[in-house]
Write an enzyme that holds these catalytic residues in place. Structure first.
Site, PDB file in Angstrom:
ATOM      1  N   THR A  66      26.096  24.807  69.759  1.00 44.17           N
ATOM      2  CA  THR A  66      27.204  24.061  70.029  1.00 44.17           C
ATOM      3  C   THR A  66      26.767  22.681  70.653  1.00 44.17           C
ATOM      4  O   THR A  66      26.870  21.537  70.425  1.00 44.17           O
ATOM      5  CB  THR A  66      28.578  24.634  70.700  1.00 44.17           C
ATOM      6  OG1 THR A  66      28.716  25.922  70.326  1.00 44.17           O
ATOM      7  CG2 THR A  66      29.786  23.711  70.885  1.00 44.17           C
ATOM      8  N   GLY A 101      29.257  33.630  74.664  1.00 46.74           N
ATOM      9  CA  GLY A 101      29.106  32.218  74.332  1.00 46.74           C
ATOM     10  C   GLY A 101      30.481  31.900  73.879  1.00 46.74           C
ATOM     11  O   GLY A 101      31.459  32.199  73.954  1.00 46.74           O
ATOM     12  N   ASN A 102      30.279  30.614  73.429  1.00 48.27           N
ATOM     13  CA  ASN A 102      31.578  29.640  72.835  1.00 48.27           C
ATOM     14  C   ASN A 102      32.112  30.502  71.620  1.00 48.27           C
ATOM     15  O   ASN A 102      33.372  30.346  71.483  1.00 48.27           O
ATOM     16  CB  ASN A 102      31.307  28.026  72.690  1.00 48.27           C
ATOM     17  CG  ASN A 102      30.928  27.729  73.914  1.00 48.27           C
ATOM     18  OD1 ASN A 102      31.645  27.329  74.727  1.00 48.27           O
ATOM     19  ND2 ASN A 102      29.695  26.971  73.871  1.00 48.27           N
ATOM     20  N   ASP A 107      24.274  30.815  81.684  1.00 46.52           N
ATOM     21  CA  ASP A 107      23.472  31.137  80.495  1.00 46.52           C
ATOM     22  C   ASP A 107      22.327  30.499  80.595  1.00 46.52           C
ATOM     23  O   ASP A 107      21.290  30.971  80.030  1.00 46.52           O
ATOM     24  CB  ASP A 107      24.322  30.740  79.061  1.00 46.52           C
ATOM     25  CG  ASP A 107      24.930  29.525  78.927  1.00 46.52           C
ATOM     26  OD1 ASP A 107      25.023  28.814  80.063  1.00 46.52           O
ATOM     27  OD2 ASP A 107      24.881  28.997  77.924  1.00 46.52           O
ATOM     28  N   ASP A 114      26.135  38.426  76.693  1.00 46.47           N
ATOM     29  CA  ASP A 114      26.182  36.994  76.967  1.00 46.47           C
ATOM     30  C   ASP A 114      27.447  36.723  76.036  1.00 46.47           C
ATOM     31  O   ASP A 114      27.386  36.833  74.659  1.00 46.47           O
ATOM     32  CB  ASP A 114      24.786  36.523  76.159  1.00 46.47           C
ATOM     33  CG  ASP A 114      24.869  34.892  76.018  1.00 46.47           C
ATOM     34  OD1 ASP A 114      25.547  34.246  76.652  1.00 46.47           O
ATOM     35  OD2 ASP A 114      23.909  34.475  75.005  1.00 46.47           O
TER      36      ASP A 114
END
Length: 243
Positions: free
Chosen positions: A118, A12-13, A94, A10
């Site tokens: 976020t 992510g940001n 996601d 995964d």
């Protein structure tokens, strides 16, 4: 010789998170600084990979893992749920993986998956396995940053909010900013829970995401901690495509 495992990733940001699965069971979760680092340390141990990313870095994944057996999750990938969504090409994968992970834990249930990070997302999956749609809202740290960004006089407290008092009615500007960000996020979450609970009977609610620990003890009602939902969902999608 050790049995090779499947790894779900995964991206992510702000971080890369991987989960190792053996015989369908999640046996190890790790965090990484880069894909190259992860590939170098894990490539000999892995049978299959699956990737989900919000960064749009498919080319990087294909370059780093070109010698590996991997699946890149996008809107064209076969999944075990149905999307009732007008623009699936814009839907964060996601979010899809988290819903599949939630369904794995609670099959044949109406589900609300709340991911706090976020951004805060609220996604609904029916008991028939249909994604009905969702909501995207600013995360509480984003609220703090935006008040600083769009004004001249308000400070950015996003890196110090845990040291600021708990007063609901703030007595300092920083206390006011914290209350307006954190408590408003709590009220927002509870408001969406109340709304969707009226629309869907016997709704099962799961809370997940990087900021979930801040909210778990603050929210009312029966809410399940959705630990590693995205990783669990990715693993199920990988098996679904290899069946």
């Amino acid at each position: 010789m050790a049995k090779k495992r499947n790894i779900a990733v995964d991206i992510g940001n702000t971080r890369i998170k991987s989960g190792e699965f053996e015989d369908g069971q999640l046996v190890k979760v790790e965090h990484w600084d880069s894909l190259i680092q992860m590939h170098a340390l894990k490539k000999e141990l892995v049978e299959r990979w699956i990737f989900c990313t919000v960064r749009g870095n498919r080319y990087e994944i294909e370059q780093v893992f070109q010698d590996s057996n991997f699946l890149y999750l996008d809107h064209k990938t076969s999944i075990p749920i149905r999307l009732d969504y007008k623009t699936p090409e814009t839907l964060g994968m996601d979010r899809v993986a988290a819903l599949v992970g939630a369904q794995t834990l609670f099959p044949n249930k109406n589900l609300l998956v709340i991911d706090v990070g976020t951004c805060n997302t609220y996604d609904v999956l029916s008991s028939a396995g249909v994604f009905k749609g969702g909501v995207i809202a600013p995360g509480f740290k984003m609220r703090m940053k935006s008040m600083n960004h769009y004004t001249k006089g308000l400070p950015d407290i996003s890196h110090e909010w845990e040291e600021i008092g708990e007063e609901f009615l703030g007595k300092t500007t920083k206390e006011c900013l914290k209350s307006g960000s954190f408590n408003a996020a709590i009220m927002e979450i509870e408001g969406f829970i109340d709304h969707f609970s009226k629309e869907l009977h016997d709704l099962t609610i799961l809370l997940t995401g990087g900021d979930a620990t801040y909210f778990e003890s603050k929210l009312k009602g029966p809410i399940f901690a959705g630990s590693n939902l995205v990783l669990r969902g990715l693993n199920r999608i990988m098996h679904f495509n290899n069946a």
